[in-house]
Design a protein around this motif. Structure first.
Motif, mmCIF file in Angstrom:
data_model
loop_
_atom_site.group_PDB
_atom_site.id
_atom_site.type_symbol
_atom_site.label_atom_id
_atom_site.label_comp_id
_atom_site.label_asym_id
_atom_site.label_seq_id
_atom_site.Cartn_x
_atom_site.Cartn_y
_atom_site.Cartn_z
ATOM 1 N N GLN A 18 0.813 -1.209 0.000
ATOM 2 C CA GLN A 18 0.000 0.000 0.000
ATOM 3 C C GLN A 18 0.855 1.272 0.000
ATOM 4 O O GLN A 18 1.562 1.565 0.962
ATOM 5 N N GLY A 19 0.792 1.992 -1.122
ATOM 6 C CA GLY A 19 1.457 3.285 -1.213
ATOM 7 C C GLY A 19 2.962 3.248 -1.314
ATOM 8 O O GLY A 19 3.614 4.284 -1.207
ATOM 9 N N VAL A 20 3.561 2.078 -1.533
ATOM 10 C CA VAL A 20 5.027 1.973 -1.568
ATOM 11 C C VAL A 20 5.542 2.305 -2.969
ATOM 12 O O VAL A 20 5.053 1.778 -3.970
ATOM 13 N N VAL A 21 6.533 3.172 -3.013
ATOM 14 C CA VAL A 21 7.264 3.460 -4.249
ATOM 15 C C VAL A 21 8.738 3.214 -3.968
ATOM 16 O O VAL A 21 9.329 3.838 -3.081
ATOM 17 N N LEU A 22 9.314 2.264 -4.685
ATOM 18 C CA LEU A 22 10.729 1.942 -4.524
ATOM 19 C C LEU A 22 11.550 2.724 -5.541
ATOM 20 O O LEU A 22 11.181 2.812 -6.716
ATOM 21 N N ARG A 23 12.679 3.244 -5.085
ATOM 22 C CA ARG A 23 13.559 4.002 -5.975
ATOM 23 C C ARG A 23 14.960 3.393 -5.950
ATOM 24 O O ARG A 23 15.425 2.922 -4.919
ATOM 25 N N ALA A 24 15.608 3.444 -7.130
ATOM 26 C CA ALA A 24 16.963 2.903 -7.238
ATOM 27 C C ALA A 24 17.760 3.696 -8.252
ATOM 28 O O ALA A 24 17.210 4.222 -9.232
ATOM 29 N N LEU A 25 19.066 3.797 -8.000
ATOM 30 C CA LEU A 25 19.994 4.394 -8.951
ATOM 31 C C LEU A 25 20.534 3.283 -9.837
ATOM 32 O O LEU A 25 21.070 2.287 -9.334
ATOM 33 N N MET A 26 20.399 3.425 -11.149
ATOM 34 C CA MET A 26 20.786 2.370 -12.080
ATOM 35 C C MET A 26 21.689 2.934 -13.169
ATOM 36 O O MET A 26 21.517 4.080 -13.614
ATOM 37 N N GLU A 27 22.628 2.104 -13.624
ATOM 38 C CA GLU A 27 23.471 2.510 -14.746
ATOM 39 C C GLU A 27 22.620 2.594 -16.009
ATOM 40 O O GLU A 27 21.778 1.736 -16.270
ATOM 41 N N ASP A 28 22.845 3.627 -16.801
ATOM 42 C CA ASP A 28 22.058 3.849 -18.019
ATOM 43 C C ASP A 28 22.620 2.996 -19.152
ATOM 44 O O ASP A 28 23.387 3.452 -20.005
ATOM 45 N N VAL A 29 22.225 1.722 -19.142
ATOM 46 C CA VAL A 29 22.681 0.737 -20.121
ATOM 47 C C VAL A 29 21.486 -0.104 -20.560
ATOM 48 O O VAL A 29 20.419 -0.052 -19.944
ATOM 49 N N PRO A 30 21.639 -0.897 -21.648
ATOM 50 C CA PRO A 30 20.503 -1.706 -22.118
ATOM 51 C C PRO A 30 19.889 -2.600 -21.059
ATOM 52 O O PRO A 30 18.664 -2.773 -21.027
ATOM 53 N N GLU A 31 20.695 -3.187 -20.180
ATOM 54 C CA GLU A 31 20.152 -4.085 -19.158
ATOM 55 C C GLU A 31 19.120 -3.368 -18.284
ATOM 56 O O GLU A 31 18.073 -3.926 -17.947
ATOM 57 N N THR A 32 19.420 -2.136 -17.911
ATOM 58 C CA THR A 32 18.480 -1.364 -17.091
ATOM 59 C C THR A 32 17.171 -1.148 -17.830
ATOM 60 O O THR A 32 16.082 -1.263 -17.250
ATOM 61 N N ARG A 33 17.264 -0.854 -19.111
ATOM 62 C CA ARG A 33 16.052 -0.619 -19.899
ATOM 63 C C ARG A 33 15.247 -1.888 -20.094
ATOM 64 O O ARG A 33 14.012 -1.849 -20.176
ATOM 65 N N TYR A 132 23.875 -9.469 -12.864
ATOM 66 C CA TYR A 132 24.352 -9.322 -14.230
ATOM 67 C C TYR A 132 25.808 -9.754 -14.244
ATOM 68 O O TYR A 132 26.542 -9.489 -13.293
ATOM 69 N N ASN A 133 26.235 -10.431 -15.284
ATOM 70 C CA ASN A 133 27.647 -10.828 -15.329
ATOM 71 C C ASN A 133 28.332 -10.251 -16.557
ATOM 72 O O ASN A 133 27.719 -10.106 -17.612
ATOM 73 N N TYR A 134 29.585 -9.925 -16.369
ATOM 74 C CA TYR A 134 30.396 -9.527 -17.526
ATOM 75 C C TYR A 134 31.789 -10.158 -17.413
ATOM 76 O O TYR A 134 32.822 -9.496 -17.404
#
Length: 420
Positions: A18-33, A132-134
């Motif tokens: 109820q009413g929860v919004v989760l926020r995260a900082l993510m690298e701007d790469v295809p995996e994030t999208r 994620y692995n690289y």
């Protein structure tokens, strides 16, 4: 009893959402999208909304640290690079995840041990779930290995067939051969000081049977295996690589390979589909392939999910992590080109039909080895990278550079309280 437990968990999940919004900082790469496109599924299933703040990698560390030091983090869960996988838990910034794993019945067995070792456990405690692995391997030109003139010349010179190298010495021999006979660089190399040359050289070190520290935590970089690895690395950088390799980074090596300017590159396995894309790399598309690092051991790399100690929505954050790392969601991510960390994704028939090279990627990941993960891993890259660069530029001998790199690593381990 089981039905009552299931009902209780469902009611718990409903009230939690109820009413929860989760926020995260993510690298701007295809995996994030890829993940971002799946978020509506999570919201429909849980009522929890997730918002990503996307930034370039260079901005991530400082933004995360500022929040981890604050009384309350603006980010409810984290994307943690392996370079920070020692720093963050050592500083006490991450929430141990075993209680969440046990309470939810989350299964860790599908994950490769190499990934849990890298972005999972720190000093025996689970702080991250691999995301994620690289891992690094060898990308090479199939067409050049099949050229008759090169086959004949190589057979005459080395008294063995022209083929994929089985060990580090054979790889450098092949690279130098291609540089002299094929009209291309033998290897597209990232010799720039710091992360580029440290990561690249580490593959040579592991392939030669060397290491940074032994099982007892003692520094063993300055060893016969280390000397052999650095000698071969320096030789390939000077004689087999493209012009300007000493100052080149990952993007530079990709451009060289994409434009058909090199036979090979020791790099991250996920570069293969980009190089085989005729729109992106028309000169080499369909001509490149992937294999493990010659010698069988390459460098492990990856990201993990974590929850900050100062997060206000830890239960909801875990619910997201367990959802995004569930078998079905990982499978959906893999079908869109995600670099999995779970065995079931690599072995899924539909995924393999779409991406046959995942068979080689799995071999690379399963055999990957990590560099030392501790509070000063990022600083270690700078210390060791500096000495590699000095050796490659001829400003230090290999033995002296290794000795100084080992001393620098010992100083960092001592600073971290891991050496007396």
């Amino acid at each position: 009893m089981r039905r009552l437990l299931a009902l209780a968990l469902a009611l718990w999940g409903f009230s939690l959402a109820q009413g929860v919004v989760l926020r995260a900082l993510m690298e701007d790469v295809p995996e994030t999208r890829i993940i971002e496109a799946l978020l509506p599924q999570f919201e429909r299933a849980t009522g929890i909304r997730v918002e990503f703040e996307k930034v370039q990698y260079a901005a991530m560390h400082d933004k995360l640290v500022a929040q981890l030091l604050a009384p309350e983090s603006a980010y409810d869960f984290l994307q943690v690079d392996f370079l920070w996988a020692g720093e963050f838990p050592a500083a006490g910034w991450l929430e141990p995840l075993e209680p969440f794993v046990k309470a939810s019945g989350f299964d860790l067995t599908p994950y490769y041990p190499s990934m849990l070792d890298l972005v999972g456990y720190y000093r025996g405690t689970l702080y991250m779930i691999p995301m994620y692995n690289y891992a690094m391997g060898l990308i090479y030109r199939k067409d050049l290995l099949e050229r008759k003139d090169l086959k004949d010349r190589f057979q005459s010179q080395f008294k063995r067939p022209l083929a994929l190298p089985k060990n580090l010495q054979e790889y450098v021999d092949l690279s130098l051969f291609m540089a002299k006979n094929a009209g291309v660089a033998g290897a597209a190399m990232q010799g720039q000081r710091g992360d580029p040359n440290f990561m690249e050289f580490s593959n040579y070190l592991f392939a030669a049977g060397g290491d940074y520290v032994d099982k007892g935590g003692r520094v063993v970089l300055n060893s016969p295996q280390g000397e052999r690895a650095l000698t071969l690395y320096v030789r390939n950088l000077r004689e087999g690589a493209q012009k300007g390799a000493l100052n080149a980074n990952l993007d530079d090596t990709f451009r060289v390979m994409c434009q058909g300017g090199a036979f090979s590159m020791v790099t991250y396995w996920w570069m293969l589909p980009q190089l085989n894309d005729p729109k992106q790399c028309p000169k080499v598309a369909g001509k490149v392939a992937l294999s493990p690092m010659p010698g069988g051991v390459g460098v492990s790399g990856g990201w993990g999910w974590a929850i900050p100690k100062n997060s206000r929505n830890k239960e909801a954050a875990w619910r997201f992590i367990s959802w995004v790392e569930s078998k079905e969601i990982v499978r959906q991510r893999a079908l869109q080109g995600h670099a999995p960390t779970r065995k079931d994704a690599f072995q899924d028939p539909e995924v393999l039909r779409k991406y046959p090279y995942y068979k080689e990627a799995e071999r690379i990941l399963a055999g990957a080895k990590k560099v030392p993960i501790f509070a000063y891993t990022a600083e270690m890259e700078d210390v060791v990278g500096r000495e590699i660069s000095l050796a490659a530029a001829g400003q230090k001998g290999v033995k002296q550079a290794l000795q100084d790199a080992a001393k620098g690593l010992e100083a960092l381990l001592r600073k971290a309280g891991l050496l007396r």
